[in-house]
Scaffold this motif. Structure first.
Motif, PDB file in Angstrom:
ATOM      1  N   ARG A   1      41.738   3.812  22.517  1.00  0.00           N
ATOM      2  CA  ARG A   1      42.933   2.986  22.308  1.00  0.00           C
ATOM      3  C   ARG A   1      42.798   2.110  21.069  1.00  0.00           C
ATOM      4  NH1 ARG A   1      42.666   2.453  28.042  1.00  0.00           N
ATOM      5  NH2 ARG A   1      41.504   0.512  27.780  1.00  0.00           N
ATOM      6  N   ASP A   2      41.576   1.668  20.804  1.00  0.00           N
ATOM      7  CA  ASP A   2      41.328   0.798  19.646  1.00  0.00           C
ATOM      8  C   ASP A   2      40.059   1.270  18.937  1.00  0.00           C
ATOM      9  OD1 ASP A   2      40.995  -1.170  17.785  1.00  0.00           O
ATOM     10  OD2 ASP A   2      40.514  -2.766  19.215  1.00  0.00           O
ATOM     11  N   PRO A   3      40.184   2.251  18.029  1.00  0.00           N
ATOM     12  CA  PRO A   3      39.007   2.825  17.367  1.00  0.00           C
ATOM     13  C   PRO A   3      38.159   1.814  16.600  1.00  0.00           C
ATOM     14  CG  PRO A   3      40.909   4.240  17.053  1.00  0.00           C
ATOM     15  CD  PRO A   3      41.416   2.958  17.656  1.00  0.00           C
ATOM     16  N   SER A   4      38.706   0.633  16.305  1.00  0.00           N
ATOM     17  CA  SER A   4      37.899  -0.373  15.600  1.00  0.00           C
ATOM     18  C   SER A   4      36.707  -0.823  16.441  1.00  0.00           C
ATOM     19  CB  SER A   4      38.765  -1.579  15.218  1.00  0.00           C
ATOM     20  OG  SER A   4      39.171  -2.303  16.370  1.00  0.00           O
ATOM     21  N   GLN A   5      36.721  -0.547  17.741  1.00  0.00           N
ATOM     22  CA  GLN A   5      35.600  -0.890  18.614  1.00  0.00           C
ATOM     23  C   GLN A   5      34.425   0.080  18.461  1.00  0.00           C
ATOM     24  OE1 GLN A   5      36.802  -1.302  22.716  1.00  0.00           O
ATOM     25  NE2 GLN A   5      38.704  -2.351  22.184  1.00  0.00           N
ATOM     26  N   ILE A   6      34.670   1.238  17.866  1.00  0.00           N
ATOM     27  CA  ILE A   6      33.619   2.245  17.711  1.00  0.00           C
ATOM     28  C   ILE A   6      32.588   1.723  16.718  1.00  0.00           C
ATOM     29  CG2 ILE A   6      33.132   4.609  16.941  1.00  0.00           C
ATOM     30  CD1 ILE A   6      35.984   5.342  17.830  1.00  0.00           C
ATOM     31  N   PRO A   7      31.295   1.725  17.066  1.00  0.00           N
ATOM     32  CA  PRO A   7      30.272   1.090  16.221  1.00  0.00           C
ATOM     33  C   PRO A   7      29.944   1.830  14.929  1.00  0.00           C
ATOM     34  CG  PRO A   7      29.270   2.136  18.133  1.00  0.00           C
ATOM     35  CD  PRO A   7      30.742   2.220  18.342  1.00  0.00           C
ATOM     36  N   ASP A   8      30.600   2.919  14.656  1.00  0.00           N
ATOM     37  CA  ASP A   8      30.390   3.662  13.412  1.00  0.00           C
ATOM     38  C   ASP A   8      31.732   3.771  12.688  1.00  0.00           C
ATOM     39  OD1 ASP A   8      28.482   5.749  11.891  1.00  0.00           O
ATOM     40  OD2 ASP A   8      30.497   6.608  12.045  1.00  0.00           O
ATOM     41  N   GLY A   9      31.813   3.213  11.483  1.00  0.00           N
ATOM     42  CA  GLY A   9      33.080   3.159  10.767  1.00  0.00           C
ATOM     43  C   GLY A   9      33.657   4.520  10.430  1.00  0.00           C
ATOM     44  N   VAL A  10      32.800   5.452  10.044  1.00  0.00           N
ATOM     45  CA  VAL A  10      33.274   6.797   9.703  1.00  0.00           C
ATOM     46  C   VAL A  10      33.872   7.479  10.931  1.00  0.00           C
ATOM     47  CG1 VAL A  10      32.595   9.097   8.925  1.00  0.00           C
ATOM     48  CG2 VAL A  10      31.661   7.066   7.790  1.00  0.00           C
ATOM     49  N   LEU A  11      33.166   7.404  12.052  1.00  0.00           N
ATOM     50  CA  LEU A  11      33.671   8.017  13.279  1.00  0.00           C
ATOM     51  C   LEU A  11      34.960   7.323  13.730  1.00  0.00           C
ATOM     52  CD1 LEU A  11      33.500   9.993  15.595  1.00  0.00           C
ATOM     53  CD2 LEU A  11      31.901   8.444  16.744  1.00  0.00           C
ATOM     54  N   ALA A  12      35.007   6.009  13.580  1.00  0.00           N
ATOM     55  CA  ALA A  12      36.216   5.270  13.957  1.00  0.00           C
ATOM     56  C   ALA A  12      37.422   5.790  13.187  1.00  0.00           C
ATOM     57  CB  ALA A  12      36.018   3.778  13.693  1.00  0.00           C
ATOM     58  N   ASN A  13      37.255   6.038  11.898  1.00  0.00           N
ATOM     59  CA  ASN A  13      38.344   6.554  11.074  1.00  0.00           C
ATOM     60  C   ASN A  13      38.723   7.973  11.481  1.00  0.00           C
ATOM     61  OD1 ASN A  13      40.177   6.521   8.763  1.00  0.00           O
ATOM     62  ND2 ASN A  13      38.753   7.991   7.859  1.00  0.00           N
ATOM     63  N   GLN A  14      37.716   8.784  11.789  1.00  0.00           N
ATOM     64  CA  GLN A  14      37.960  10.160  12.223  1.00  0.00           C
ATOM     65  C   GLN A  14      38.735  10.187  13.545  1.00  0.00           C
ATOM     66  OE1 GLN A  14      37.082  13.125  10.651  1.00  0.00           O
ATOM     67  NE2 GLN A  14      36.379  11.953   8.885  1.00  0.00           N
ATOM     68  N   VAL A  15      38.351   9.338  14.473  1.00  0.00           N
ATOM     69  CA  VAL A  15      39.032   9.259  15.772  1.00  0.00           C
ATOM     70  C   VAL A  15      40.474   8.791  15.574  1.00  0.00           C
ATOM     71  CG1 VAL A  15      39.112   7.997  17.963  1.00  0.00           C
ATOM     72  CG2 VAL A  15      36.938   8.933  17.138  1.00  0.00           C
ATOM     73  N   TYR A  16      40.644   7.792  14.723  1.00  0.00           N
ATOM     74  CA  TYR A  16      41.986   7.272  14.445  1.00  0.00           C
ATOM     75  C   TYR A  16      42.894   8.381  13.899  1.00  0.00           C
ATOM     76  CZ  TYR A  16      45.715   4.678  12.105  1.00  0.00           C
ATOM     77  OH  TYR A  16      46.941   4.227  11.673  1.00  0.00           O
ATOM     78  N   GLN A  17      42.383   9.181  12.969  1.00  0.00           N
ATOM     79  CA  GLN A  17      43.175  10.267  12.402  1.00  0.00           C
ATOM     80  C   GLN A  17      43.607  11.254  13.486  1.00  0.00           C
ATOM     81  OE1 GLN A  17      40.877  12.047   9.253  1.00  0.00           O
ATOM     82  NE2 GLN A  17      40.883  10.218   7.992  1.00  0.00           N
ATOM     83  N   CYS A  18      42.712  11.531  14.418  1.00  0.00           N
ATOM     84  CA  CYS A  18      43.037  12.451  15.517  1.00  0.00           C
ATOM     85  C   CYS A  18      44.112  11.871  16.422  1.00  0.00           C
ATOM     86  CB  CYS A  18      41.789  12.769  16.337  1.00  0.00           C
ATOM     87  SG  CYS A  18      40.612  13.864  15.507  1.00  0.00           S
TER      88      CYS A  18
END
Length: 281
Positions: A126-143
């Protein structure tokens, strides 16, 4: 929009192996210009969800997950800004949001001391900014933002649309001066499984007595309608009598076959409602 089974099958056939993208939806609208965007989106979503359920297991083997994870790592190592996860999901024909969940779970298993709970995963999606890896957070957000059928954004939109149509139906009932009890009022009286509205004074629609109305902000296809009959509509019929189901985005015409048994289907609010005093509301 009421479609015959043949018309529905023609649309569904066009959706075979089509990725759940807005571009695919635009192409579908071009192919069937006489159908509303909302109807096509509902059919598009339902057909894709059936496909995902059929193929879900193959994406959840340990071998598949490890393969996807390694491809993700290799992809972001080359270009972390590229839509690696989204492209991977489309390539293997899996919903982008579900692919994001797989990779996120695998990442957290590798980097956290304890396995992540479902609530933690859901919160991060729901809030990818919580993901501790910035690259993965961006990838999840795009999905998430590019998935038309799954994910927290889609769930939020569906909930809002469902609520919007219930409010619209309530306003129409009030405009017709029809007395009713809504779901919240019925649950306060102790009912556990209820339709959206119970009419305190039954009405007649097209010669059929109606005691309750259920709002569905979706298209009524065979799969969903039969599930609703089993899980909801016949239970309502047993407890409250005959009723009306409104599929706001249409339904397959042949499914409206239970009128004499007490379940009427419509694609809009009925125009000619006959009250007990024999007047048209």
């Amino acid at each position: 929009m009421i479609l015959t089974k043949a018309q529905y099958d023609e649309i569904a056939q066009c959706l075979v192996s089509v990725p759940p993208t807005r571009q695919s939806l635009r192409k579908l609208k071009q192919r069937f210009p006489s159908q509303s965007q909302a109807t096509l989106l509902s059919i598009f979503s339902q057909e894709y969800q059936k496909h995902i359920k059929r193929t879900h297991a193959k994406h959840h083997t340990s071998e598949a997950i490890e393969s996807y994870y390694q491809r993700y790592l290799n992809g972001v190592a080359k270009n972390g800004a590229a839509p690696v996860l989204l492209d991977l999901a489309n390539e293997v024909d899996y919903a982008p949001s579900l692919m994001a969940r797989l990779i996120l779970e695998r990442f957290l298993q590798e980097h956290e001391e304890t396995p992540p709970s479902k609530s933690v995963i859901n919160s991060m999606l729901r809030d990818p900014s919580q993901i501790p890896d910035g690259v993965l957070a961006n990838q999840v957000y795009q999905c998430i933002v590019n998935d038309c059928c799954y994910g927290p954004l889609v769930d939020c939109i569906k909930h809002a649309i469902g609520h919007e149509h219930e409010v619209m139906l309530r306003d129409m009932l009030l405009e017709k001066n029809l007395s009713f009890l809504d779901e919240d009022q019925l649950r306060a009286k102790g009912y556990d499984k209820t339709p959206d509205f119970i009419l305190q004074v039954p009405v007649a629609v097209e010669g059929h007595i109606i005691h309750w109305i259920e709002s569905k902000a979706s298209f009524g296809d065979e799969c969903s309608h039969h599930a609703y009959l089993h899980d909801q509509f016949w239970s309502y019929w047993n407890r409250f009598g005959p009723g009306l189901v409104i599929y706001w985005y249409g339904f397959i015409q042949e499914l409206d076959c239970n009128r004499e048994r007490g379940i009427l289907l419509k694609a809009c609010f009925p125009t000619n409602i006959v009250t007990l005093c024999h007047s048209v509301a």
